[in-house]
Design an enzyme around this catalytic site. Structure first.
Site, PDB file in Angstrom:
ATOM      1  N   TYR A   1     -52.440  28.053  24.083  1.00 35.51           N
ATOM      2  CA  TYR A   1     -51.590  27.771  22.919  1.00 35.51           C
ATOM      3  C   TYR A   1     -50.501  28.835  22.784  1.00 35.51           C
ATOM      4  O   TYR A   1     -49.309  28.513  22.670  1.00 35.51           O
ATOM      5  CB  TYR A   1     -52.437  27.711  21.635  1.00 35.51           C
ATOM      6  CG  TYR A   1     -51.596  27.487  20.390  1.00 35.51           C
ATOM      7  CD1 TYR A   1     -51.076  26.235  20.109  1.00 35.51           C
ATOM      8  CD2 TYR A   1     -51.289  28.541  19.519  1.00 35.51           C
ATOM      9  CE1 TYR A   1     -50.275  26.023  18.979  1.00 35.51           C
ATOM     10  CE2 TYR A   1     -50.497  28.341  18.399  1.00 35.51           C
ATOM     11  CZ  TYR A   1     -49.999  27.084  18.132  1.00 35.51           C
ATOM     12  OH  TYR A   1     -49.205  26.882  17.022  1.00 35.51           O
TER      13      TYR A   1
ATOM     14  N   SER B   1     -44.314  29.565  17.078  1.00 38.25           N
ATOM     15  CA  SER B   1     -45.431  30.197  16.358  1.00 38.25           C
ATOM     16  C   SER B   1     -45.355  31.698  16.527  1.00 38.25           C
ATOM     17  O   SER B   1     -44.801  32.203  17.518  1.00 38.25           O
ATOM     18  CB  SER B   1     -46.756  29.694  16.929  1.00 38.25           C
ATOM     19  OG  SER B   1     -47.838  30.474  16.435  1.00 38.25           O
TER      20      SER B   1
HETATM   21  P1  NAP Z   1     -50.925  19.342  11.497  1.00 37.77           P
HETATM   22  O1  NAP Z   1     -50.907  19.045  10.037  1.00 37.77           O
HETATM   23  O2  NAP Z   1     -52.198  19.140  12.245  1.00 37.77           O
HETATM   24  O3  NAP Z   1     -49.736  18.530  12.183  1.00 37.77           O
HETATM   25  C1  NAP Z   1     -49.646  18.316  13.550  1.00 37.77           C
HETATM   26  C2  NAP Z   1     -48.754  17.116  13.751  1.00 37.77           C
HETATM   27  O4  NAP Z   1     -48.491  16.942  15.150  1.00 37.77           O
HETATM   28  C3  NAP Z   1     -49.395  15.825  13.263  1.00 37.77           C
HETATM   29  O5  NAP Z   1     -48.423  15.038  12.632  1.00 37.77           O
HETATM   30  C4  NAP Z   1     -49.844  15.167  14.567  1.00 37.77           C
HETATM   31  O6  NAP Z   1     -49.891  13.735  14.499  1.00 37.77           O
HETATM   32  C5  NAP Z   1     -48.708  15.588  15.479  1.00 37.77           C
HETATM   33  N1  NAP Z   1     -49.020  15.435  16.879  1.00 37.77           N
HETATM   34  C6  NAP Z   1     -49.988  16.029  17.614  1.00 37.77           C
HETATM   35  N2  NAP Z   1     -49.926  15.634  18.892  1.00 37.77           N
HETATM   36  C7  NAP Z   1     -48.890  14.766  18.977  1.00 37.77           C
HETATM   37  C8  NAP Z   1     -48.321  14.020  20.028  1.00 37.77           C
HETATM   38  N3  NAP Z   1     -48.812  14.088  21.271  1.00 37.77           N
HETATM   39  N4  NAP Z   1     -47.261  13.210  19.757  1.00 37.77           N
HETATM   40  C9  NAP Z   1     -46.754  13.142  18.504  1.00 37.77           C
HETATM   41  N5  NAP Z   1     -47.251  13.830  17.457  1.00 37.77           N
HETATM   42  C10 NAP Z   1     -48.309  14.631  17.698  1.00 37.77           C
HETATM   43  O7  NAP Z   1     -50.568  20.873  11.760  1.00 37.77           O
HETATM   44  P2  NAP Z   1     -49.327  21.800  11.333  1.00 37.77           P
HETATM   45  O8  NAP Z   1     -49.907  23.114  11.000  1.00 37.77           O
HETATM   46  O9  NAP Z   1     -48.451  21.121  10.346  1.00 37.77           O
HETATM   47  O10 NAP Z   1     -48.601  21.935  12.746  1.00 37.77           O
HETATM   48  C11 NAP Z   1     -47.235  21.611  12.929  1.00 37.77           C
HETATM   49  C12 NAP Z   1     -46.644  22.582  13.937  1.00 37.77           C
HETATM   50  O11 NAP Z   1     -46.741  23.905  13.419  1.00 37.77           O
HETATM   51  C13 NAP Z   1     -47.341  22.603  15.308  1.00 37.77           C
HETATM   52  O12 NAP Z   1     -46.363  22.650  16.328  1.00 37.77           O
HETATM   53  C14 NAP Z   1     -48.122  23.904  15.294  1.00 37.77           C
HETATM   54  O13 NAP Z   1     -48.290  24.446  16.595  1.00 37.77           O
HETATM   55  C15 NAP Z   1     -47.207  24.766  14.447  1.00 37.77           C
HETATM   56  N6  NAP Z   1     -47.833  25.936  13.821  1.00 37.77           N
HETATM   57  C16 NAP Z   1     -48.888  25.779  12.961  1.00 37.77           C
HETATM   58  C17 NAP Z   1     -49.453  26.920  12.378  1.00 37.77           C
HETATM   59  C18 NAP Z   1     -50.615  26.825  11.398  1.00 37.77           C
HETATM   60  O14 NAP Z   1     -51.171  27.894  11.041  1.00 37.77           O
HETATM   61  N7  NAP Z   1     -50.995  25.649  10.912  1.00 37.77           N
HETATM   62  C19 NAP Z   1     -48.951  28.181  12.683  1.00 37.77           C
HETATM   63  C20 NAP Z   1     -47.876  28.292  13.565  1.00 37.77           C
HETATM   64  C21 NAP Z   1     -47.322  27.164  14.119  1.00 37.77           C
HETATM   65  P3  NAP Z   1     -51.312  12.998  14.224  1.00 37.77           P
HETATM   66  O15 NAP Z   1     -51.799  13.513  12.911  1.00 37.77           O
HETATM   67  O16 NAP Z   1     -50.940  11.564  14.173  1.00 37.77           O
HETATM   68  O17 NAP Z   1     -52.193  13.381  15.366  1.00 37.77           O
END
Ligand code: NAP
Length: 267
Positions: free
Chosen positions: A163, A150
């Protein structure tokens, strides 16, 4: 990159029920992957929808419900790939946060919050790589690991102090393991800025998310609030043959957010 970059490839994506993980799963399927292992923790209906989209894009979809914060969970995910005899790319994308945006409020996060975030965001990625190592080394080309870090890792901004710290650790681990696992495995990381995914729904009121979306679109140099699809291409690049000589690299994919030094601008 070409349309069939991943022909015959076996892809593992953790956290692929929604958001960036889903977009990566579909992108690799559309580029010819043979099979995509779709991991999730809780969201079964959303993971089913990812599987449907992966199949529609032309790949076999294998669903695995497992917690990447548990060693057994990581082994279960990798076992789902064992029958293919190799893993070409592992996307360590699963992540969690604790929303405590006022970083000066040190009591807003507990020791347990810190430990759980590290367990999933850092140790989870490590345990996935350890479990997948022999299958990542089994293919004809170097296996590829792509960690979803991130912008929080390099700026310290983000949903909470633990985080940002966990993503910093994940970025550093990317360097350590890129060195340690070469030449058979390449390890890289993407650092997204804001991505418009269900992530924020888990702790931020809808009105605030909308304000963020508009604020990001107005203030980033590229004037955009990134979608998951905007980020997926950069993540997939690392796993593609075009990046075959890239390892230990971190790519900011944030529509230019990190350039946001308006107060120093001379015009
Ligand atoms: P998201 O749609 O909420 O996706 C998160 C995913 O992680 C979901 O599939 C969730 O599964 C899974 N997950 C959470 N805990 C888990 C565990 N213990 N074991 C296996 N799977 C798990 O959010 P996203 O934005 O796409 O996030 C994906 C990645 O991008 C993350 O690493 C996040 O830190 C990173 N990121 C996001 C942003 C942003 O602005 N959104 C910015 C920078 C980085 P369930 O739905 O089944 O819980």
């Amino acid at each position: 990159m070409s349309g069939q970059d991943f022909a015959g490839s076996v892809i593992v994506v953790t956290g692929a029920s929604t958001g960036l993980g889903r977009a990566i799963a579909i992108e690799t399927a559309g580029r010819g992957a043979q099979a995509v292992i779709i991991n999730y923790a809780n969201s079964a209906a959303e993971a089913d929808e990812t599987a449907r989209m992966v199949i529609e894009a032309g790949a076999e979809a294998v669903l695995v419900k497992a917690d990447v914060g548990q060693d057994e969970g990581c082994k279960t995910i990798v076992e789902a790939a064992a029958r293919f005899g190799k893993i070409d790319a592992l996307f360590n994308n699963a992540g969690i946060t604790k929303f405590a945006p006022d970083h000066s409020d040190l009591d807003a996060v507990s020791m347990d919050d810190f430990l759980r975030l590290y367990q999933v965001n850092v140790v989870g990625a490590f345990m996935m790589i350890r479990a997948a190592r022999s299958l990542l080394e089994a293919g004809p080309r170097a296996g590829s690991v792509v960690n979803t870090s991130s912008i929080a890792a390099v700026t310290g901004i983000g949903s909470s102090v633990p985080y940002a710290a966990s993503k910093g650790a994940l970025t550093t681990m990317t360097l350590s393991l890129a060195r340690a696992l070469a030449p058979k495995i390449r390890v890289n990381a993407v650092c997204p800025g804001f991505i418009d995914t269900p992530w924020f729904e888990k702790g931020i009121p809808a009105q605030t998310v909308e304000r963020m979306r508009q604020g990001v679109a107005a203030s980033t140099p590229l004037k955009a609030a990134s979608t998951a699809e905007d980020i997926a291409g950069a993540a997939v690049f690392f796993a593609s043959p075009a990046a075959r000589h890239v390892t230990g690299e971190t790519l900011l994919v944030d529509a230019g957010t990190h350039l946001g030094m308006a107060s120093l601008s001379m015009r």
